[in-house]
Design an enzyme around this catalytic site. Sequence first.
Site, PDB file in Angstrom:
ATOM      1  N   GLY A 152      -4.671 -12.395   9.207  1.00  0.00           N
ATOM      2  CA  GLY A 152      -4.556 -13.670   9.914  1.00  0.00           C
ATOM      3  C   GLY A 152      -5.854 -14.447   9.996  1.00  0.00           C
ATOM      4  O   GLY A 152      -5.957 -15.427  10.736  1.00  0.00           O
ATOM      5  N   GLY A 163       2.039 -11.437   6.211  1.00  0.00           N
ATOM      6  CA  GLY A 163       2.274 -11.938   7.569  1.00  0.00           C
ATOM      7  C   GLY A 163       2.625 -13.415   7.531  1.00  0.00           C
ATOM      8  O   GLY A 163       3.762 -13.798   7.253  1.00  0.00           O
ATOM      9  N   GLY A 164       1.624 -14.262   7.777  1.00  0.00           N
ATOM     10  CA  GLY A 164       1.835 -15.710   7.884  1.00  0.00           C
ATOM     11  C   GLY A 164       2.642 -16.310   6.737  1.00  0.00           C
ATOM     12  O   GLY A 164       3.580 -17.082   6.960  1.00  0.00           O
ATOM     13  N   GLU A 196      -2.086  -3.905  14.537  1.00  0.00           N
ATOM     14  CA  GLU A 196      -1.846  -4.592  15.823  1.00  0.00           C
ATOM     15  C   GLU A 196      -1.221  -3.634  16.829  1.00  0.00           C
ATOM     16  O   GLU A 196      -1.484  -3.728  18.026  1.00  0.00           O
ATOM     17  CB  GLU A 196      -0.966  -5.831  15.592  1.00  0.00           C
ATOM     18  N   HIS A 233       0.995  -0.239  12.152  1.00  0.00           N
ATOM     19  CA  HIS A 233       0.312  -1.525  11.915  1.00  0.00           C
ATOM     20  C   HIS A 233      -0.897  -1.606  12.839  1.00  0.00           C
ATOM     21  O   HIS A 233      -0.853  -1.157  13.984  1.00  0.00           O
ATOM     22  CB  HIS A 233       1.281  -2.682  12.179  1.00  0.00           C
ATOM     23  N   LYS A 283       6.271 -10.479  12.330  1.00  0.00           N
ATOM     24  CA  LYS A 283       5.610 -10.266  13.630  1.00  0.00           C
ATOM     25  C   LYS A 283       6.447 -10.890  14.735  1.00  0.00           C
ATOM     26  O   LYS A 283       7.679 -10.835  14.655  1.00  0.00           O
ATOM     27  CB  LYS A 283       4.173 -10.803  13.575  1.00  0.00           C
ATOM     28  N   SER A 334      -4.010 -11.876   4.739  1.00  0.00           N
ATOM     29  CA  SER A 334      -4.186 -13.217   4.174  1.00  0.00           C
ATOM     30  C   SER A 334      -3.787 -13.300   2.693  1.00  0.00           C
ATOM     31  O   SER A 334      -4.410 -14.009   1.901  1.00  0.00           O
ATOM     32  CB  SER A 334      -5.621 -13.708   4.369  1.00  0.00           C
ATOM     33  N   ASN A 361       6.255  -9.288   7.004  1.00  0.00           N
ATOM     34  CA  ASN A 361       6.201  -8.862   8.397  1.00  0.00           C
ATOM     35  C   ASN A 361       6.165 -10.137   9.244  1.00  0.00           C
ATOM     36  O   ASN A 361       5.138 -10.804   9.310  1.00  0.00           O
ATOM     37  CB  ASN A 361       4.937  -8.004   8.600  1.00  0.00           C
ATOM     38  N   GLU A 418      -4.244  -2.543   4.990  1.00  0.00           N
ATOM     39  CA  GLU A 418      -4.471  -3.853   5.602  1.00  0.00           C
ATOM     40  C   GLU A 418      -5.808  -3.833   6.340  1.00  0.00           C
ATOM     41  O   GLU A 418      -5.887  -3.327   7.467  1.00  0.00           O
ATOM     42  CB  GLU A 418      -3.365  -4.170   6.607  1.00  0.00           C
TER      43      GLU A 418
END
Length: 382
Positions: free
Chosen positions: A304, A364-365, A228, A226, A141, A343, A139, A298
């Site tokens: 994050g 993510g990251g 967010e 999600h 983002k 993470s 993802n 999640e």
Amino acid sequence: MKRSNTPSKLSPQRGARIALLLSGCCAVCTLTVTGLLPRPLFDALFLCGLLVLSARRIRVVLPHMTPRQREWLYVWVYVPLFCFFLPGSALWRDTEAGLGERIRTPAYVAVAFLFIAAHIFYFLYKNKPKMRKKIVAGNWKMNTLPAEGAELAKGIVAQRATAPAEVNFIVCPPFTHLSQVAEALKGSNIALGAQNCAAEEKGAYTGEVSAAMIAALGCRYVILGHSERRQYYGETSETLNLKMARAYAHGLTPVYCVGENLEEREAGKHFDVVKAQIEEVVCNLTPEQFADLVIAYEPVWAIGTGKTATADQAQEIHAFIRKVLADKFGAAAAETPILYGGSCKPSNAAELFAKEDVDGGLIGGAALKAEDFLGIGQGFAK
Ligand code: 13P
């Protein structure tokens, strides 16, 4: 007289097929005994029948087996060929009998061996749950510019072979990147997904992007729910029900996200929160829709933050999610991939993925670097 309520397993179609098969067998035997059907033709028909039955048994159990177990199955399929047809070819040369006579014994032994092996595998594996898809989804983002996204996708394609072949990789870039990334992924086995879609089909909804639009750009998946989006854009179960319906209507597989925040976890409410997120949306799906769904757990406190749920924490809640799904959809829940997100990185992926109910990750990251993204996929190999 008391009648059993258990439905008969023998459907009319199956009954008719069996009757047809038995009459065919009787006809062939009668013709052979009376000398109307030459013996070699009888042998060929009989052996082909056994081969077809063996192949059907094998086809049923393949999805229930791990790649390693399949390799063993293939060994047992090849063994009869090597062990019996090689001595068979010696017989072929030496004897003066007719061709049918010479080939009959090795052919019967080989096919019988295959038939027995297929049935042993069938009874060993038929009741085991099907192997779930292993998925690593990225993802992205709101990161990268379109050209950077295309470069990232090309890097992932170029290095794809470094990760196990059985892992399904999905990349979910921003809407603006979809065409370019789709182009970069062309010819690879990496799938494209979007991060959201509109709840409406089309019309005067300024700034929205519909499920039809992302499907037209080559997306096969769409991330929905999600945290967010729930947190910053007020997404509720009500809107998510509409989005899920739109996604399915356009052939997209939803990656439906659930997860609790830190406060809820500390208050011990995480099971209730996740259960409600599933019951309010997933439990409204039809069995056909449910069969085409990916869930991502999640925990918001791990997204994050560098703080990962431990493998045991992940397994505990993934198993709980599967139970909630099974209560509604029964055995089909055993096949739903449930991904972990928060993470997740190459250094912790193997430990997480080793857990029974963790079928991959929503990243993510670490999805923003090709090596890290694929490195997470390598977690399945360890
Ligand atoms: P991180 O991997 O950056 O924690 O993000 C997880 C996530 O939200 C994926 O959807």
